[in-house]
Motif scaffolding. Structure first.
Motif, PDB file in Angstrom:
ATOM      1  N   LYS A   1     -11.848 -11.302   1.996  1.00 37.07           N
ATOM      2  CA  LYS A   1     -11.624  -9.900   1.648  1.00 37.07           C
ATOM      3  C   LYS A   1     -12.242  -8.977   2.694  1.00 37.07           C
ATOM      4  O   LYS A   1     -11.665  -7.948   3.045  1.00 37.07           O
ATOM      5  CB  LYS A   1     -12.215  -9.600   0.271  1.00 37.07           C
ATOM      6  CG  LYS A   1     -11.439 -10.225  -0.886  1.00 37.07           C
ATOM      7  CD  LYS A   1     -12.164 -10.019  -2.206  1.00 37.07           C
ATOM      8  CE  LYS A   1     -12.332  -8.563  -2.537  1.00 37.07           C
ATOM      9  NZ  LYS A   1     -12.963  -8.364  -3.864  1.00 37.07           N
TER      10      LYS A   1
ATOM     11  N   ILE B   1     -10.158  -8.569   6.052  1.00 37.46           N
ATOM     12  CA  ILE B   1      -8.850  -7.911   6.067  1.00 37.46           C
ATOM     13  C   ILE B   1      -8.791  -6.697   6.996  1.00 37.46           C
ATOM     14  O   ILE B   1      -7.879  -6.597   7.826  1.00 37.46           O
ATOM     15  CB  ILE B   1      -8.417  -7.541   4.632  1.00 37.46           C
ATOM     16  CG1 ILE B   1      -8.111  -8.824   3.855  1.00 37.46           C
ATOM     17  CG2 ILE B   1      -7.193  -6.626   4.643  1.00 37.46           C
ATOM     18  CD1 ILE B   1      -7.779  -8.603   2.394  1.00 37.46           C
TER      19      ILE B   1
ATOM     20  N   THR C   1       1.626  -0.250   9.108  1.00 36.50           N
ATOM     21  CA  THR C   1       0.632  -1.320   8.984  1.00 36.50           C
ATOM     22  C   THR C   1      -0.736  -0.752   8.659  1.00 36.50           C
ATOM     23  O   THR C   1      -1.439  -1.248   7.766  1.00 36.50           O
ATOM     24  CB  THR C   1       0.558  -2.140  10.284  1.00 36.50           C
ATOM     25  OG1 THR C   1       1.828  -2.728  10.554  1.00 36.50           O
ATOM     26  CG2 THR C   1      -0.490  -3.246  10.166  1.00 36.50           C
TER      27      THR C   1
ATOM     28  N   TYR D   1      -0.759   0.562   5.048  1.00 33.16           N
ATOM     29  CA  TYR D   1      -0.790  -0.544   4.081  1.00 33.16           C
ATOM     30  C   TYR D   1      -2.175  -1.174   4.007  1.00 33.16           C
ATOM     31  O   TYR D   1      -2.670  -1.499   2.918  1.00 33.16           O
ATOM     32  CB  TYR D   1       0.251  -1.589   4.461  1.00 33.16           C
ATOM     33  CG  TYR D   1       0.194  -2.826   3.597  1.00 33.16           C
ATOM     34  CD1 TYR D   1       0.688  -2.814   2.294  1.00 33.16           C
ATOM     35  CD2 TYR D   1      -0.377  -4.009   4.072  1.00 33.16           C
ATOM     36  CE1 TYR D   1       0.626  -3.938   1.488  1.00 33.16           C
ATOM     37  CE2 TYR D   1      -0.452  -5.132   3.277  1.00 33.16           C
ATOM     38  CZ  TYR D   1       0.055  -5.091   1.975  1.00 33.16           C
ATOM     39  OH  TYR D   1      -0.021  -6.212   1.186  1.00 33.16           O
ATOM     40  N   LEU D   2      -2.820  -1.342   5.152  1.00 29.48           N
ATOM     41  CA  LEU D   2      -4.151  -1.943   5.173  1.00 29.48           C
ATOM     42  C   LEU D   2      -5.170  -1.068   4.440  1.00 29.48           C
ATOM     43  O   LEU D   2      -6.036  -1.575   3.737  1.00 29.48           O
ATOM     44  CB  LEU D   2      -4.595  -2.194   6.614  1.00 29.48           C
ATOM     45  CG  LEU D   2      -3.881  -3.347   7.328  1.00 29.48           C
ATOM     46  CD1 LEU D   2      -4.205  -3.330   8.799  1.00 29.48           C
ATOM     47  CD2 LEU D   2      -4.273  -4.680   6.702  1.00 29.48           C
ATOM     48  N   ARG D   3      -5.070   0.234   4.610  1.00 25.46           N
ATOM     49  CA  ARG D   3      -5.972   1.136   3.897  1.00 25.46           C
ATOM     50  C   ARG D   3      -5.776   1.030   2.391  1.00 25.46           C
ATOM     51  O   ARG D   3      -6.742   1.016   1.620  1.00 25.46           O
ATOM     52  CB  ARG D   3      -5.739   2.576   4.352  1.00 25.46           C
ATOM     53  CG  ARG D   3      -6.172   2.855   5.777  1.00 25.46           C
ATOM     54  CD  ARG D   3      -5.799   4.259   6.192  1.00 25.46           C
ATOM     55  NE  ARG D   3      -6.016   4.460   7.624  1.00 25.46           N
ATOM     56  CZ  ARG D   3      -5.635   5.535   8.284  1.00 25.46           C
ATOM     57  NH1 ARG D   3      -5.030   6.529   7.647  1.00 25.46           N
ATOM     58  NH2 ARG D   3      -5.877   5.638   9.587  1.00 25.46           N
ATOM     59  N   ARG D   4      -4.516   0.954   1.985  1.00 25.78           N
ATOM     60  CA  ARG D   4      -4.216   0.812   0.556  1.00 25.78           C
ATOM     61  C   ARG D   4      -4.733  -0.535   0.031  1.00 25.78           C
ATOM     62  O   ARG D   4      -5.308  -0.609  -1.061  1.00 25.78           O
ATOM     63  CB  ARG D   4      -2.718   0.908   0.335  1.00 25.78           C
ATOM     64  CG  ARG D   4      -2.281   0.802  -1.114  1.00 25.78           C
ATOM     65  CD  ARG D   4      -0.776   0.940  -1.240  1.00 25.78           C
ATOM     66  NE  ARG D   4      -0.336   0.813  -2.612  1.00 25.78           N
ATOM     67  CZ  ARG D   4       0.943   0.815  -3.006  1.00 25.78           C
ATOM     68  NH1 ARG D   4       1.889   0.977  -2.084  1.00 25.78           N
ATOM     69  NH2 ARG D   4       1.250   0.682  -4.277  1.00 25.78           N
ATOM     70  N   LEU D   5      -4.557  -1.574   0.836  1.00 23.19           N
ATOM     71  CA  LEU D   5      -5.031  -2.895   0.428  1.00 23.19           C
ATOM     72  C   LEU D   5      -6.558  -2.937   0.327  1.00 23.19           C
ATOM     73  O   LEU D   5      -7.115  -3.562  -0.578  1.00 23.19           O
ATOM     74  CB  LEU D   5      -4.528  -3.938   1.429  1.00 23.19           C
ATOM     75  CG  LEU D   5      -4.760  -5.415   1.067  1.00 23.19           C
ATOM     76  CD1 LEU D   5      -4.076  -5.755  -0.248  1.00 23.19           C
ATOM     77  CD2 LEU D   5      -4.243  -6.321   2.187  1.00 23.19           C
ATOM     78  N   GLU D   6      -7.233  -2.276   1.255  1.00 24.13           N
ATOM     79  CA  GLU D   6      -8.692  -2.207   1.215  1.00 24.13           C
ATOM     80  C   GLU D   6      -9.178  -1.554  -0.087  1.00 24.13           C
ATOM     81  O   GLU D   6     -10.120  -2.033  -0.723  1.00 24.13           O
ATOM     82  CB  GLU D   6      -9.216  -1.406   2.401  1.00 24.13           C
ATOM     83  CG  GLU D   6      -9.105  -2.125   3.741  1.00 24.13           C
ATOM     84  CD  GLU D   6      -9.528  -1.218   4.877  1.00 24.13           C
ATOM     85  OE1 GLU D   6     -10.493  -0.449   4.695  1.00 24.13           O
ATOM     86  OE2 GLU D   6      -8.892  -1.249   5.942  1.00 24.13           O
ATOM     87  N   ARG D   7      -8.507  -0.454  -0.457  1.00 23.77           N
ATOM     88  CA  ARG D   7      -8.901   0.220  -1.706  1.00 23.77           C
ATOM     89  C   ARG D   7      -8.645  -0.657  -2.917  1.00 23.77           C
ATOM     90  O   ARG D   7      -9.449  -0.701  -3.852  1.00 23.77           O
ATOM     91  CB  ARG D   7      -8.153   1.546  -1.839  1.00 23.77           C
ATOM     92  CG  ARG D   7      -8.581   2.608  -0.828  1.00 23.77           C
ATOM     93  CD  ARG D   7      -8.047   3.976  -1.215  1.00 23.77           C
ATOM     94  NE  ARG D   7      -6.594   4.015  -1.190  1.00 23.77           N
ATOM     95  CZ  ARG D   7      -5.873   4.379  -0.142  1.00 23.77           C
ATOM     96  NH1 ARG D   7      -6.487   4.720   0.983  1.00 23.77           N
ATOM     97  NH2 ARG D   7      -4.560   4.393  -0.204  1.00 23.77           N
ATOM     98  N   ARG D   8      -7.520  -1.381  -2.895  1.00 19.20           N
ATOM     99  CA  ARG D   8      -7.185  -2.240  -4.040  1.00 19.20           C
ATOM    100  C   ARG D   8      -8.172  -3.389  -4.185  1.00 19.20           C
ATOM    101  O   ARG D   8      -8.576  -3.744  -5.289  1.00 19.20           O
ATOM    102  CB  ARG D   8      -5.763  -2.790  -3.866  1.00 19.20           C
ATOM    103  CG  ARG D   8      -5.316  -3.680  -5.023  1.00 19.20           C
ATOM    104  CD  ARG D   8      -3.920  -4.231  -4.765  1.00 19.20           C
ATOM    105  NE  ARG D   8      -2.936  -3.166  -4.615  1.00 19.20           N
ATOM    106  CZ  ARG D   8      -1.654  -3.384  -4.314  1.00 19.20           C
ATOM    107  NH1 ARG D   8      -1.226  -4.631  -4.119  1.00 19.20           N
ATOM    108  NH2 ARG D   8      -0.812  -2.375  -4.202  1.00 19.20           N
ATOM    109  N   LEU D   9      -8.582  -3.955  -3.047  1.00 16.62           N
ATOM    110  CA  LEU D   9      -9.517  -5.067  -3.079  1.00 16.62           C
ATOM    111  C   LEU D   9     -10.968  -4.609  -3.116  1.00 16.62           C
ATOM    112  O   LEU D   9     -11.876  -5.430  -3.228  1.00 16.62           O
ATOM    113  CB  LEU D   9      -9.311  -5.965  -1.854  1.00 16.62           C
ATOM    114  CG  LEU D   9      -7.928  -6.655  -1.761  1.00 16.62           C
ATOM    115  CD1 LEU D   9      -7.824  -7.437  -0.456  1.00 16.62           C
ATOM    116  CD2 LEU D   9      -7.709  -7.590  -2.948  1.00 16.62           C
TER     117      LEU D   9
END
Length: 220
Positions: A147, A150, A207, A210-218
């Motif tokens: 995690k 990422i 990209t 999406y990575l920023r959104r994924l960071e917040r989700r995780l």
């Protein structure tokens, strides 16, 4: 008005550039898949208790990080000739190898840093419930460390994507090279390079978002 836009070099160069974009993505994704495997092994090797393994991994990382990727791909394509290794390396294969070896060194440091960032209590907790060192790494440490990898892995994707533009030096038909071929034929340098940059941004900006959104989700 519409006819003028459709007949402009901005639009006419796109089919040509899309051919290069496909090779850019193939080289980037293929190289990063191999690079992640290599980087994970080297990163774990740098944490090994074996001094020889640690030394070998450290030498690899320092050599790759201390030399430009342009020199690396030239060495692979022109230096490793048939007389040296017994086979001729295709320019696409040479490009994928260059990306994988270059990215692997940086990914190794990402892996090493992420694993070291996990609290020592996590290791002790795994051993206390009867897990072996390997099982502790697999089921407890690695999921948490991944995690944290990422964001830098996403940055490495963007860096490697842009690095493919250097492979035009060995005539790889990636995005920038195809752009150069187009404006050499049509003398539409400004329009073609604008569209080359636009296509790069069409990959890198989504990209990053999406990575920023994924960071917040995780919750990284």
């Amino acid at each position: 008005m519409i006819d003028a836009i459709l007949n402009s070099y901005y639009i006419q160069c796109l089919p040509f550039l899309f051919q290069g974009l496909v090779w850019t993505l193939i080289i980037t994704i293929g190289g990063l898949i191999l690079g992640f495997i290599l980087g994970a092994l080297v990163g774990m090797g740098r944490l090994s208790k074996n001094r020889i393994i640690r030394a070998i991994c450290m030498v690899y990382v320092e050599i790759v990080r201390g030399t430009p990727i342009l020199a690396q791909v030239l060495f692979i394509y022109f230096g490793l000739t048939e007389e040296v290794i017994g086979i001729n390396i295709d320019k696409i294969i040479a490009s994928i190898i260059a990306i994988s070896f270059n990215a692997g060194a940086y990914i190794a440091e990402i892996v090493r840093g992420a694993i070291k960032s996990i609290e020592k209590g996590q290791h002790e907790a795994g051993r206390s419930i009867g897990l072996s060192q390997r099982q502790t790494m697999r089921y407890i440490i690695w999921p948490q460390a991944f995690k944290r990898m990422i964001p830098p892995l996403g940055n490495q994707f963007i860096i490697s994507l842009k690095d493919t533009s250097l492979f035009s030096v060995i005539a790889v038909g990636e995005l920038l090279y195809m752009g150069q071929q187009y404006y050499n034929l049509n003398f539409a340098t400004f329009q073609t390079l604008i569209m080359v940059c636009v296509l790069y941004l069409c990959i890198t900006i989504p990209t990053s978002l999406y990575l920023r959104r994924l960071e917040r989700r995780l919750d990284v």
